[in-house]
Enzyme design. Structure first.
Site, PDB file in Angstrom:
ATOM      1  NE  ARG A  54      -3.739   2.377   0.509  1.00 19.93           N
ATOM      2  CZ  ARG A  54      -3.615   3.546  -0.100  1.00 19.93           C
ATOM      3  NH1 ARG A  54      -2.598   3.766  -0.915  1.00 19.93           N
ATOM      4  NH2 ARG A  54      -4.489   4.506   0.115  1.00 19.93           N
ATOM      5  CG  HIS A  60      -0.960   6.098   2.187  1.00 24.11           C
ATOM      6  ND1 HIS A  60      -0.323   4.872   2.304  1.00 24.11           N
ATOM      7  CD2 HIS A  60      -1.987   6.054   3.090  1.00 24.11           C
ATOM      8  CE1 HIS A  60      -0.937   4.126   3.207  1.00 24.11           C
ATOM      9  NE2 HIS A  60      -1.947   4.819   3.717  1.00 24.11           N
ATOM     10  CG  HIS A 116      -5.073   8.390   5.462  1.00 25.86           C
ATOM     11  ND1 HIS A 116      -5.439   7.941   4.226  1.00 25.86           N
ATOM     12  CD2 HIS A 116      -4.425   7.354   6.057  1.00 25.86           C
ATOM     13  CE1 HIS A 116      -5.038   6.682   4.075  1.00 25.86           C
ATOM     14  NE2 HIS A 116      -4.416   6.312   5.173  1.00 25.86           N
ATOM     15  CD  GLU A 129      -4.155   3.589   7.893  1.00 19.78           C
ATOM     16  OE1 GLU A 129      -4.088   4.423   6.965  1.00 19.78           O
ATOM     17  OE2 GLU A 129      -3.400   2.595   7.971  1.00 19.78           O
ATOM     18  CG  HIS A 184       0.902   5.438   7.133  1.00 17.82           C
ATOM     19  ND1 HIS A 184       0.251   6.644   7.303  1.00 17.82           N
ATOM     20  CD2 HIS A 184      -0.052   4.584   6.657  1.00 17.82           C
ATOM     21  CE1 HIS A 184      -1.016   6.541   6.959  1.00 17.82           C
ATOM     22  NE2 HIS A 184      -1.219   5.294   6.558  1.00 17.82           N
ATOM     23  CD  GLU A 208      -7.348   3.989   2.234  1.00 15.42           C
ATOM     24  OE1 GLU A 208      -6.548   3.812   1.312  1.00 15.42           O
ATOM     25  OE2 GLU A 208      -6.998   4.326   3.368  1.00 15.42           O
TER      26      GLU A 208
END
Length: 438
Positions: free
Chosen positions: A143, A146, A148, A152, A191, A213
């Site tokens: 993943r 990125h 947010h 999370e 992360h 997402e």
């Protein structure tokens, strides 16, 4: 019927809600159901079954539908995209909805080298405070790097992964997450997540019901939308050095197998600021549950054992057949629930003469608004296991029995109009919460 496309779900739920009689503002939504070690991992098979043409690369371009009538355990695979599920799911529902479970490429939000499902306010309108997504990574897949706008909270369903992050002071953190473990990244903290050789599947819960997402800030997306001259100047490179940069976001993609030990990787990211003073992970899998007559509970929150998780608190609840999570309510937060295995029912009371009963099974998501009274009863023959997630620093509730046994006896008797002998039984019980009644 299982529909996972957000726009379609939102429209159907809005229509369905308008047709319902007045009652508690509670909906449920289907989601993949992870194995918890208590039930058979029937989706983890040596040779997954596929419908005719399902693994043909042409299925991606043609968008043909699959017939899963004779397939015992459908898989979220179309051509060379997607990956077999690692967890227990509601196979009957997936069979009814092959184009939602293995969507054609023309659907919005196709994920390469992995699979995801969103449970935001767009598909669960009542969920104003929290949103969720389940995600699968193939062995060694990423993943991508990125961050947010929301905090999370992650729970590992199956497999394992390595996470890493850095905070505003350049303090670093890296750790391996195993089945049943947790992680938490505060809002805005970047992360990465890379699956180990066994792949992984996990649940993410965000402290914003409107979060998606699809609105994540991605490294490759940012770089792709910045002039190369600027990127080169930022890193003091020549523009020619950047010819291999991706032209669009990677999101989820296959990675190089990481053969380094955790300690070896940690040695490559040392910082003058040291490591994060509060760990971004919590090895919940190693914590013993508190046993009750009807099951068990273990709690993770910022005030007891997971200090960095200041916006999300959770309980892993196991309810034995015939037992129930006692009647209670949460005075500080809505409750976002994910049913991991088993089946049960919940009656929610949200005010005078307003109550509604819902049936849940493995893979369902439930949502109960703050202060609504409810219980959770196991109506099946195997343990009912679920996650109760709150948007709060501390996991807390008030139980009906706790309240009544701490209220003057005559007041309780005058309200309930029960005999003195029955009231005595209520008051002679434990003054502490029953939590799970056997």
């Amino acid at each position: 019927m299982l529909i996972t496309h957000p726009a379609v779900l939102a429209a159907l739920l809005a229509t369905f809600a308008s047709a319902l009689p007045a009652g508690p503002k509670t909906f449920k939504s289907r989601a993949p159901a992870p194995d918890t070690g208590r039930i058979e991992e029937h989706n983890v098979t040596p040779a997954p079954e596929y419908a005719p043409g399902q693994t043909d690369p042409a299925a991606v371009l043609n968008g043909n539908s699959f017939n899963w009538t004779d397939i015992a355990v459908p898989q979220p695979v179309r051509g060379n995209f997607g990956t077999p599920s690692l967890i227990k799911e509601n196979d009957a529902l997936n069979k009814q909805n092959p184009d939602a479970y293995a969507p054609p490429e023309t659907d919005s939000g196709t994920v390469y080298q992995g699979e995801r499902r969103f449970y935001s306010q767009a598909v669960l309108p009542i969920a104003a405070e929290m949103a969720g997504v389940t995600m699968t990574l193939k062995p060694n897949a990423y993943r991508e790097l990125h961050w947010h706008t929301a905090g999370e909270w992650g729970y590992m369903f199956s497999g394992s992964a390595r996470i890493s992050t850095v905070d505003t002071d350049s303090a670093v953190f890296i750790d391996d997450i195993l089945k049943g473990d947790l992680w938490y990244f505060p809002s805005g903290i970047p992360h990465a997540i890379q699956a180990h050789e066994d792949g992984c599947e996990f649940l993410l819960v965000f402290d914003d019901g409107n979060f998606s997402e699809d609105n994540t800030f991605l490294l490759t997306d940012w770089i792709a939308h910045t002039p190369k001259e600027v990127v080169a100047k930022n890193f003091q490179l020549a523009v020619s050095d950047l010819s291999a940069l991706p032209e669009k976001q990677l999101w989820i993609f296959n990675g190089t197998e990481n053969t380094n030990t955790l300690e070896a990787d940690a040695a490559t990211i040392t910082s003058p600021a040291g490591t994060n003073k509060m760990a971004n992970s919590f090895h919940w899998s190693q914590m013993n549950a508190t046993e009750y007559p009807g099951g068990s509970v273990k709690i993770a929150d910022s005030t007891s054992n997971f200090p960095i998780s200041t916006t999300i608190a959770a309980a892993l609840v196991t309810i034995n057949p015939g037992a129930m999570r006692e009647m209670h309510w949460h005075p500080t937060s809505d409750e976002w629930s994910f049913f991991l295995s088993g089946q049960g029912r919940v009656t929610v009371s949200s005010g005078p003469s307003a109550a509604r009963t819902f049936d849940f099974t493995a893979g369902d998501v439930g949502y109960i608004t703050k202060s609504d009274g409810h219980y959770i009863e196991n109506t099946g023959t195997e343990p009912l296991v679920l996650l109760e997630v709150l948007k709060a620093p501390t996991f807390s509730d008030i139980a009906l029995g706790q309240w009544l046994s701490h209220t003057p006896k005559q007041i309780v008797q005058d309200h309930l109009m029960l005999s003195g002998a029955v009231i005595d039984k209520i008051f002679n019980g434990e003054k502490t919460k029953a939590v799970i009644v056997g």
